[in-house]
Design an enzyme around this catalytic site. Structure first.
Site, PDB file in Angstrom:
ATOM      1  N   ASP A   1       6.217 -39.128   1.362  1.00 11.31           N
ATOM      2  CA  ASP A   1       6.555 -40.167   0.407  1.00 11.31           C
ATOM      3  C   ASP A   1       7.327 -41.533   0.777  1.00 11.31           C
ATOM      4  OD1 ASP A   1       5.117 -38.476  -1.363  1.00 11.31           O
ATOM      5  OD2 ASP A   1       6.779 -37.653  -2.304  1.00 11.31           O
TER       6      ASP A   1
ATOM      7  N   PHE B   1       4.932 -43.894   2.518  1.00  9.25           N
ATOM      8  CA  PHE B   1       3.909 -44.581   1.375  1.00  9.25           C
ATOM      9  C   PHE B   1       4.672 -45.455   0.551  1.00  9.25           C
ATOM     10  CE2 PHE B   1       2.241 -44.940  -2.944  1.00  9.25           C
ATOM     11  CZ  PHE B   1       0.888 -44.899  -2.676  1.00  9.25           C
TER      12      PHE B   1
ATOM     13  N   SER C   1     -19.068 -35.555 -29.624  1.00 12.62           N
ATOM     14  CA  SER C   1     -18.718 -34.287 -28.998  1.00 12.62           C
ATOM     15  C   SER C   1     -19.556 -33.123 -29.114  1.00 12.62           C
ATOM     16  CB  SER C   1     -17.620 -33.991 -30.456  1.00 12.62           C
ATOM     17  OG  SER C   1     -18.536 -33.829 -31.772  1.00 12.62           O
TER      18      SER C   1
ATOM     19  N   GLU D   1     -18.477 -25.566 -16.195  1.00 10.34           N
ATOM     20  CA  GLU D   1     -17.076 -26.371 -16.012  1.00 10.34           C
ATOM     21  C   GLU D   1     -16.099 -25.971 -16.858  1.00 10.34           C
ATOM     22  OE1 GLU D   1     -18.336 -30.510 -17.028  1.00 10.34           O
ATOM     23  OE2 GLU D   1     -20.211 -30.179 -16.064  1.00 10.34           O
TER      24      GLU D   1
ATOM     25  N   LYS E   1     -13.282 -26.629 -19.623  1.00  9.24           N
ATOM     26  CA  LYS E   1     -12.856 -27.556 -20.337  1.00  9.24           C
ATOM     27  C   LYS E   1     -11.485 -27.797 -20.712  1.00  9.24           C
ATOM     28  CE  LYS E   1     -13.951 -28.576 -25.388  1.00  9.24           C
ATOM     29  NZ  LYS E   1     -12.608 -29.123 -25.862  1.00  9.24           N
TER      30      LYS E   1
ATOM     31  N   ASP F   1      -8.304 -29.797 -21.668  1.00 13.02           N
ATOM     32  CA  ASP F   1      -7.661 -30.146 -22.795  1.00 13.02           C
ATOM     33  C   ASP F   1      -6.653 -31.394 -23.010  1.00 13.02           C
ATOM     34  OD1 ASP F   1      -7.204 -29.929 -25.720  1.00 13.02           O
ATOM     35  OD2 ASP F   1      -5.838 -28.504 -25.557  1.00 13.02           O
TER      36      ASP F   1
ATOM     37  N   ARG G   1     -12.187 -42.813 -26.161  1.00 12.31           N
ATOM     38  CA  ARG G   1     -13.415 -42.174 -26.882  1.00 12.31           C
ATOM     39  C   ARG G   1     -13.330 -42.920 -28.172  1.00 12.31           C
ATOM     40  NH1 ARG G   1     -14.656 -38.347 -30.861  1.00 12.31           N
ATOM     41  NH2 ARG G   1     -16.851 -37.587 -30.978  1.00 12.31           N
TER      42      ARG G   1
ATOM     43  N   GLU H   1     -11.486 -36.599 -18.454  1.00  9.75           N
ATOM     44  CA  GLU H   1     -10.447 -36.251 -19.586  1.00  9.75           C
ATOM     45  C   GLU H   1      -9.072 -36.670 -18.648  1.00  9.75           C
ATOM     46  OE1 GLU H   1     -10.348 -34.121 -23.058  1.00  9.75           O
ATOM     47  OE2 GLU H   1     -11.795 -35.092 -21.862  1.00  9.75           O
TER      48      GLU H   1
ATOM     49  N   TYR I   1     -18.807 -36.286 -15.810  1.00 10.73           N
ATOM     50  CA  TYR I   1     -20.089 -36.711 -16.278  1.00 10.73           C
ATOM     51  C   TYR I   1     -20.342 -38.151 -15.843  1.00 10.73           C
ATOM     52  CZ  TYR I   1     -24.391 -36.666 -19.109  1.00 10.73           C
ATOM     53  OH  TYR I   1     -25.693 -36.470 -19.786  1.00 10.73           O
TER      54      TYR I   1
ATOM     55  N   LYS J   1     -15.051 -21.785 -26.673  1.00  9.72           N
ATOM     56  CA  LYS J   1     -13.682 -21.919 -26.623  1.00  9.72           C
ATOM     57  C   LYS J   1     -13.048 -20.494 -26.386  1.00  9.72           C
ATOM     58  CE  LYS J   1     -12.222 -25.757 -27.932  1.00  9.72           C
ATOM     59  NZ  LYS J   1     -11.947 -26.136 -29.274  1.00  9.72           N
TER      60      LYS J   1
ATOM     61  N   CYS K   1      -4.794 -28.250 -62.097  1.00  8.76           N
ATOM     62  CA  CYS K   1      -4.645 -29.097 -60.754  1.00  8.76           C
ATOM     63  C   CYS K   1      -3.216 -29.608 -60.512  1.00  8.76           C
ATOM     64  CB  CYS K   1      -5.418 -30.657 -61.144  1.00  8.76           C
ATOM     65  SG  CYS K   1      -5.137 -31.960 -59.987  1.00  8.76           S
TER      66      CYS K   1
ATOM     67  N   CYS L   1      -2.907 -33.905 -61.299  1.00  9.38           N
ATOM     68  CA  CYS L   1      -2.951 -34.364 -62.741  1.00  9.38           C
ATOM     69  C   CYS L   1      -2.799 -33.513 -63.929  1.00  9.38           C
ATOM     70  CB  CYS L   1      -4.395 -34.999 -62.860  1.00  9.38           C
ATOM     71  SG  CYS L   1      -5.690 -34.050 -62.782  1.00  9.38           S
TER      72      CYS L   1
ATOM     73  N   CYS M   1     -11.066 -29.674 -59.604  1.00 11.06           N
ATOM     74  CA  CYS M   1     -10.247 -30.687 -60.557  1.00 11.06           C
ATOM     75  C   CYS M   1     -11.491 -31.293 -61.070  1.00 11.06           C
ATOM     76  CB  CYS M   1      -9.204 -31.237 -60.373  1.00 11.06           C
ATOM     77  SG  CYS M   1      -8.702 -32.622 -61.458  1.00 11.06           S
TER      78      CYS M   1
ATOM     79  N   CYS N   1      -7.446 -38.557 -61.256  1.00 11.69           N
ATOM     80  CA  CYS N   1      -6.888 -37.682 -60.455  1.00 11.69           C
ATOM     81  C   CYS N   1      -6.546 -38.467 -59.331  1.00 11.69           C
ATOM     82  CB  CYS N   1      -7.510 -36.328 -60.078  1.00 11.69           C
ATOM     83  SG  CYS N   1      -6.472 -35.293 -58.968  1.00 11.69           S
TER      84      CYS N   1
END
Length: 667
Positions: free
Chosen positions: A31, A34, A80, A110, A112, A114, A133, A170, A223, A309, A403, A406, A421, A427
């Site tokens: 480091d 660098f 999506s 692949e 996914k 997050d 996105r 991502e 992708y 998922k 409700c 209202c 309602c 309302c």
């Protein structure tokens, strides 16, 4: 060696060291070494500003100059993926692909990740643009911030890459960085980030790129898009991308069988907990780009990919109380208020109870210890009650009768799970919800307006319905809190521009129950003015493709209400497009009027979705199965043998794509 030559040499060396350290995880210098090379480069660049390069390794440290983000339209929409939560649904996806293609295919498996989605555009081997996105159609240009992410190549190495192409992936905040960031924020008494995804998204939107650089974001790319890609195989293109310097997951696998898919899922359901970044599932993609094109897209997602998922985590916490929210349709949704509990990386305080039937089935009591899960690790929900620990004499939860906003009595319609309602005109949440829907991007797309400004205008008495937007003046707005002259003028201009929105989107914007974006298009093509639609009968409506009695009944009820008819007249006076004009109808013909057409097989010249659009544009109707009413079958290669046999039995013509294109004049 001249100083200019040394600058070029240092840039090349530092690009390589960044790749070795952040992508290959195999540094070849310390480091300290660098940092020494980087300082030398920065000093030389300061002496030679004429040799500026926007993709120099020195941009990785960021800048203290604040920049506002510009909205950029995606060349290819960022859709999506459809989600699935069981292996049975994965099997259905696999079998659906097999039936649709009727030929051998491979699946790319692949992880996914997050994080927050990013689109990177490269020209002649250099990064030229990075866009979030956003809403899938357009996003924010965050190029300067993305250049600080050392895992993303600024200049590609090797050769063979297209002149222009796009990489998607991502942006992530590693767990280690996330935890350190939250420790620092806690010491400064700042709000903590709920999870790494939110932290990565928030970091990418910081206007100071030097601060972005300090947060040490990571990235995986998954992708490639463009006109002249190296291979037909998605997996093979990713391997090429890795050779050019992109950080591509080394665990991605190409498989052929369902068992291989399940093996991949089962392995990573356990091993993901040992990864340095957050993952929430597996993505399955048809590998061949040709097959992807033929499978096409739904309105929201590709048919050739799906996200599996992982099963949600579960936690036990206490129910404190139940509150109720009113939506724009008047539907009343119960919400459980919980004792805060950590779940799948976030602190959960609230969970939807959906409707009265769910409350009854759970037999909820205030003070109950309840099991909470995250559906797809996103939306918390109560899945059970620890009845044994229920406090003695606790109050049973019963659904409200009036409700909460209202005070109007609630009603429950036949075949509906929700209570409503019915006070649509007075309302507040319904009124504001209808206005928010009206101004949304896919409807009238009025820039400068959002839920907060709608609420402010409503509270100030400036708007009571969507038609009131067209009576607003800049001088009405500048007197409001947090509203400057420029903001007020932008809103007024945005409202004025919405007068050019085509009829089919105005129809969607009205918020007629069950009339979504796709239905609005079909209705607008069948009834080319609001007058024609307002006078349509039930029989007229149900003869439109995909319009059943439920949707037709809702349309009839809408136009039977005098308040709605008056609203439409005010919108007409305001200058909105309430009929299809020549531009909207351009290219539309009656060449396929009255014809019901089945599409089958794999096509060479257009995707299935494109053929469906052509059929609708020329007045035809897309149908999914063959019957005596089918006019003809538009057939590509590998048409299913059962369909072909049924067509012959019913004497239904089978037409190739060249013959079809000649028929509609689209060759």
């Amino acid at each position: 060696m001249t100083e200019i030559e040394r600058i070029d040499q240092l840039r090349e060396e530092l690009h390589l060291h960044n790749y070795k350290y952040y992508v290959e995880n195999a540094p070849v210098i310390s480091d300290q070494e660098f940092d020494h090379l980087m300082r030398e480069l920065q000093d030389l660049e300061a002496r030679h500003p004429e040799h500026y390069d926007p993709n120099s390794p020195s941009v990785r440290v960021g800048s203290d100059i604040n920049k506002n983000f510009v909205q950029v339209e995606h060349r290819y929409p960022m859709l999506s993926l459809g989600n699935t939560y069981s292996q049975a649904e994965v099997t259905e996806f696999y079998e659906r692909i097999a039936k649709a293609l009727n030929e051998d295919f491979e699946i790319c498996c692949e992880l996914k990740y997050d994080g927050t989605s990013i689109s990177l555009t490269y020209e002649n081997g250099k990064l030229v643009r990075a866009v979030t996105r956003g809403d899938g159609v357009r996003g924010d240009d965050v190029t300067d911030n993305v250049k600080t992410i050392r895992a993303i190549p600024l200049v590609l190495h090797g050769d063979g890459y297209p002149r222009q192409f796009e990489m998607r992936g991502e942006v992530l905040m590693p767990w280690k960085v996330f935890e350190e960031l939250n420790r620092e924020r806690e010491l400064r008494e700042e709000p903590l980030f709920a999870n790494p995804r939110n932290a990565a998204s928030g970091t990418l939107k910081l206007q100071n790129s030097a601060e972005v650089a300090a947060r040490k974001l990571d990235s995986y790319l998954y992708y490639m898009l463009g006109e002249n890609l190296p291979h037909d195989g998605h997996y093979e293109n990713l391997q090429e991308a890795a050779r050019w310097g992109f950080k591509v997951s080394h665990v991605t696998r190409k498989v052929k069988t369902l068992q291989e898919i399940f093996d991949f899922i089962n392995y990573w359901d356990v091993e993901r907990k040992n990864l340095p970044v957050a993952t929430d599932g597996i993505v399955l993609k048809v590998n061949s780009l040709r097959q992807q094109r033929n499978l096409g897209y739904t309105a929201k997602s590709p048919r050739w990919a799906i996200a599996y998922k992982f099963q949600a985590e579960r936690a036990l916490t206490r129910l404190l109380k139940v509150t109720y929210q009113v939506g724009r349709t008047g539907a009343v949704t119960p919400v459980a208020n919980l004792e805060p509990v950590q779940l799948a990386g976030t602190v959960v305080k609230r969970a939807s109870l959906h409707n009265a039937d769910i409350i009854a089935s759970l037999d909820l009591h205030i003070g109950d210890n309840v099991y909470v899960e995250k559906g797809g690790e996103i939306i918390p929900k109560i899945t059970g009650v620890d009845v044994a620990s229920r406090p003695e004499g606790s109050e049973k939860v019963t659904f409200i009768t009036h409700c909460p906003e209202c005070g109007s009595p609630l009603v429950r319609y036949e075949d509906e799970a929700a209570y409503y309602c019915t006070n649509e005109s007075s309302c507040p949440p319904q009124i504001k919800g209808k206005i928010e829907h009206f101004i949304s991007r896919r409807a009238m797309n009025i820039e400068g307006l959002g839920p907060e400004t709608v609420d402010q205008f409503y509270q100030e008495g400036l708007i009571h319905d969507v038609a009131d937007l067209y009576t607003l003046k800049a001088e009405d707005l500048v007197r409001l809190e947090r509203m400057g002259e420029k903001s007020a003028e932008n809103i007024i201009q945005g409202i004025a521009r919405s007068r050019e929105v085509p009829y089919e989107r105005v129809l969607f914007a009205l918020g007629i129950r069950f009339v979504g974006e796709t239905v609005a298009k079909k209705v607008a093509r069948a009834f080319r003015s609001i007058e024609a639609l307002a006078t349509a009968t039930l029989d007229d409506l149900i003869h439109v493709d995909e319009i059943g009695e439920k949707i037709a009944g809702s349309i009839l009820r809408y136009f039977a209400d005098e308040k709605n008819r008056n609203l439409i007249e005010r919108l007409r006076t305001a200058g909105l497009k309430l009929e299809a004009d020549e531009e909207d109808l351009a290219g539309h013909t009656d060449k396929l009027q009255g014809k019901s057409i089945v599409i089958s097989g794999v096509f060479a010249r257009h995707s299935r979705d494109e053929y469906k659009e052509m059929i609708e544009k020329h007045g035809g109707k897309n149908v999914g199965s063959i019957s005596k009413k089918t006019s003809f079958i538009l057939a590509g290669e590998n048409m299913g043998p059962s369909k072909l046999e049924k067509a012959r039995a019913l004497n239904i013509p089978v037409m190739g794509e060249d013959e079809f294109l000649a028929m509609v004049g689209e060759q």
